[in-house]
Design a protein around this motif. Structure first.
Motif, PDB file in Angstrom:
ATOM      1  N   SER A 131       0.826  -1.208   0.000  1.00  0.00           N
ATOM      2  CA  SER A 131       0.000   0.000   0.000  1.00  0.00           C
ATOM      3  C   SER A 131       0.861   1.259   0.000  1.00  0.00           C
ATOM      4  CB  SER A 131      -0.925   0.004   1.222  1.00  0.00           C
ATOM      5  OG  SER A 131      -1.810  -1.088   1.205  1.00  0.00           O
ATOM      6  N   THR A 132       1.961   1.225   0.757  1.00  0.00           N
ATOM      7  CA  THR A 132       2.862   2.380   0.791  1.00  0.00           C
ATOM      8  C   THR A 132       3.509   2.605  -0.567  1.00  0.00           C
ATOM      9  OG1 THR A 132       3.317   2.003   3.146  1.00  0.00           O
ATOM     10  CG2 THR A 132       4.902   3.350   1.916  1.00  0.00           C
TER      11      THR A 132
ATOM     12  N   ASP B 147       0.978   4.092  -2.891  1.00  0.00           N
ATOM     13  CA  ASP B 147       0.744   5.499  -2.555  1.00  0.00           C
ATOM     14  C   ASP B 147       1.893   6.377  -3.038  1.00  0.00           C
ATOM     15  OD1 ASP B 147      -0.742   7.621  -0.988  1.00  0.00           O
ATOM     16  OD2 ASP B 147       1.166   7.645   0.080  1.00  0.00           O
ATOM     17  N   TRP B 148       3.132   5.893  -2.902  1.00  0.00           N
ATOM     18  CA  TRP B 148       4.282   6.679  -3.376  1.00  0.00           C
ATOM     19  C   TRP B 148       4.230   6.843  -4.893  1.00  0.00           C
ATOM     20  CZ3 TRP B 148       8.870   4.169  -0.212  1.00  0.00           C
ATOM     21  CH2 TRP B 148       8.800   4.629   1.108  1.00  0.00           C
TER      22      TRP B 148
ATOM     23  N   THR C 203       6.238  10.982  -2.465  1.00  0.00           N
ATOM     24  CA  THR C 203       6.614  11.100  -1.066  1.00  0.00           C
ATOM     25  C   THR C 203       6.472  12.556  -0.637  1.00  0.00           C
ATOM     26  OG1 THR C 203       8.962  11.573  -1.499  1.00  0.00           O
ATOM     27  CG2 THR C 203       8.299   9.265  -1.466  1.00  0.00           C
TER      28      THR C 203
ATOM     29  N   ALA D  83      10.630   8.046   7.608  1.00  0.00           N
ATOM     30  CA  ALA D  83       9.731   6.965   8.021  1.00  0.00           C
ATOM     31  C   ALA D  83      10.134   6.422   9.390  1.00  0.00           C
ATOM     32  CB  ALA D  83       9.748   5.861   6.973  1.00  0.00           C
TER      33      ALA D  83
ATOM     34  N   GLU E  99       7.099   4.516  11.130  1.00  0.00           N
ATOM     35  CA  GLU E  99       6.382   3.911  10.012  1.00  0.00           C
ATOM     36  C   GLU E  99       7.234   2.790   9.417  1.00  0.00           C
ATOM     37  OE1 GLU E  99       5.567   6.987   7.240  1.00  0.00           O
ATOM     38  OE2 GLU E  99       4.185   8.062   8.562  1.00  0.00           O
TER      39      GLU E  99
ATOM     40  N   ASN F 264       6.383   0.311   7.647  1.00  0.00           N
ATOM     41  CA  ASN F 264       6.011   0.009   6.266  1.00  0.00           C
ATOM     42  C   ASN F 264       6.768   0.898   5.286  1.00  0.00           C
ATOM     43  OD1 ASN F 264       4.147  -2.011   6.924  1.00  0.00           O
ATOM     44  ND2 ASN F 264       2.498  -0.529   7.218  1.00  0.00           N
ATOM     45  N   GLY F 265       6.969   2.167   5.644  1.00  0.00           N
ATOM     46  CA  GLY F 265       7.733   3.073   4.795  1.00  0.00           C
ATOM     47  C   GLY F 265       9.188   2.660   4.694  1.00  0.00           C
TER      48      GLY F 265
ATOM     49  N   ALA G  97       9.291  -0.430   2.541  1.00  0.00           N
ATOM     50  CA  ALA G  97       8.989  -0.092   1.150  1.00  0.00           C
ATOM     51  C   ALA G  97      10.216   0.469   0.446  1.00  0.00           C
ATOM     52  CB  ALA G  97       7.834   0.914   1.101  1.00  0.00           C
TER      53      ALA G  97
END
Length: 289
Positions: free
Chosen positions: A69-70, A73-74, A79, A241, A246, A248-249, A252
């Motif tokens: 998902s990250t 989104d990026w 970012t 991140a 975060e 996940n960031g 990612a």
């Protein structure tokens, strides 16, 4: 007599052996790919299930679905420092420049010190001292000297690459057959011709082998430099991140770095095979094991 002729006709010839070896090689490659896929499925699937069951806390460990998902989104929204592609481009620029500068410097220094023992004796202690210095300390110094821009990251990446390539080039030069060098000199070859036509080709295997590790160090140098202080780049994205808790960031960005590194490894392998096509096949490849 008929039985003997039949047995002789069924003796495998060279073409049959070659076809058999190719089939074995293809089957081995297929098994390797399937095993890699199985490992990825087990690790990623287990990670997703364990975080879904709250066996491990997704707040600290993230989730594969959250990482995807990250990344999405990026790609769609970028970012907080701009487009994700621009962050990748900046980091890649720093890593590639550091890789080129470090490789050239390492090859030149390794060949020179390998050819001139006096220079090697003089420079040896200083090279060992520099190599022993923590890279994060060097990165901090480079940021102070050169600021938050590209040069400090390129210099740190180049330093990391330099030592990897230098030691391999130096050892490769030292491993050149001394009898071959003596014969070439007897035939009247100058030192430059000896280096160009004998030393460098002989050390090329050592140098190209170091490049696989060196590019990874170039990426590490660029990321660490951005982590210490930058205005753009994947290292800054990871640092942000981390500061915002975060995971996940962080993961990612690591996925992006892994894709870049694997792509570079593939390219370097193709280049190595082209440059060193004269090498005999490894035993496992020849036997199709």
């Amino acid at each position: 007599m008929t039985t003997m002729q039949t047995d002789i006709r069924h003796v495998p010839n060279e073409a049959d052996m070659s076809n058999l070896a190719r089939r074995r090689a293809r089957m081995r490659k297929l098994r390797v790919y399937l095993a890699r896929l199985a490992v990825a499925v087990v690790v990623i699937g287990g990670w997703q299930l364990l975080t879904g069951w709250k066996v491990i806390d997704p707040f600290f460990f993230g989730r594969p679905s959250g990482i995807v998902s990250t990344l999405v989104d990026w790609v769609e929204h970028g970012t907080q420092y701009g487009s994700v592609w621009s962050q990748i481009g900046i980091t890649m620029k720093e890593a590639l420049l550091g890789f080129v500068y470090g490789t050239v410097g390492g090859v030149v220094a390794g060949v020179l010190l390998g050819q001139f023992p006096f220079l090697a004796d003089v420079a040896g202690p200083y090279i060992k001292v520099l190599n022993a210095m923590p890279r994060i300390v060097l990165g901090s110094i480079f940021v102070v000297w050169l600021g938050l821009g590209t040069p400090s990251k390129v210099l740190l990446a180049a330093v990391l690459v330099f030592f990897v390539v230098f030691f391999n080039a130096f050892q490769g030069v030292r491993e050149v057959d001394r009898n071959l060098l003596a014969n070439v000199r007897v035939l009247g070859a100058s030192r430059w011709h000896v280096i160009r036509h004998v030393v460098l080709p002989s050390a090329l295997t050592w140098i190209t082998a170091s490049l696989h590790v060196a590019f990874g160090f170039a990426v590490i140098g660029a990321i660490v430099g951005e982590f210490l202080g930058a205005q753009h780049g994947l290292g800054l994205v990871i640092s942000t991140a981390q500061n915002n808790f975060e995971p996940n960031g962080v993961f990612a960005a690591m996925v992006i770095i892994a894709i870049i590194t694997l792509t570079a490894e593939f390219i370097l392998t193709r280049v190595e095979n082209r440059l060193l096509g004269w090498r005999p096949a490894a035993h496992s490849e020849a036997a199709g094991i």
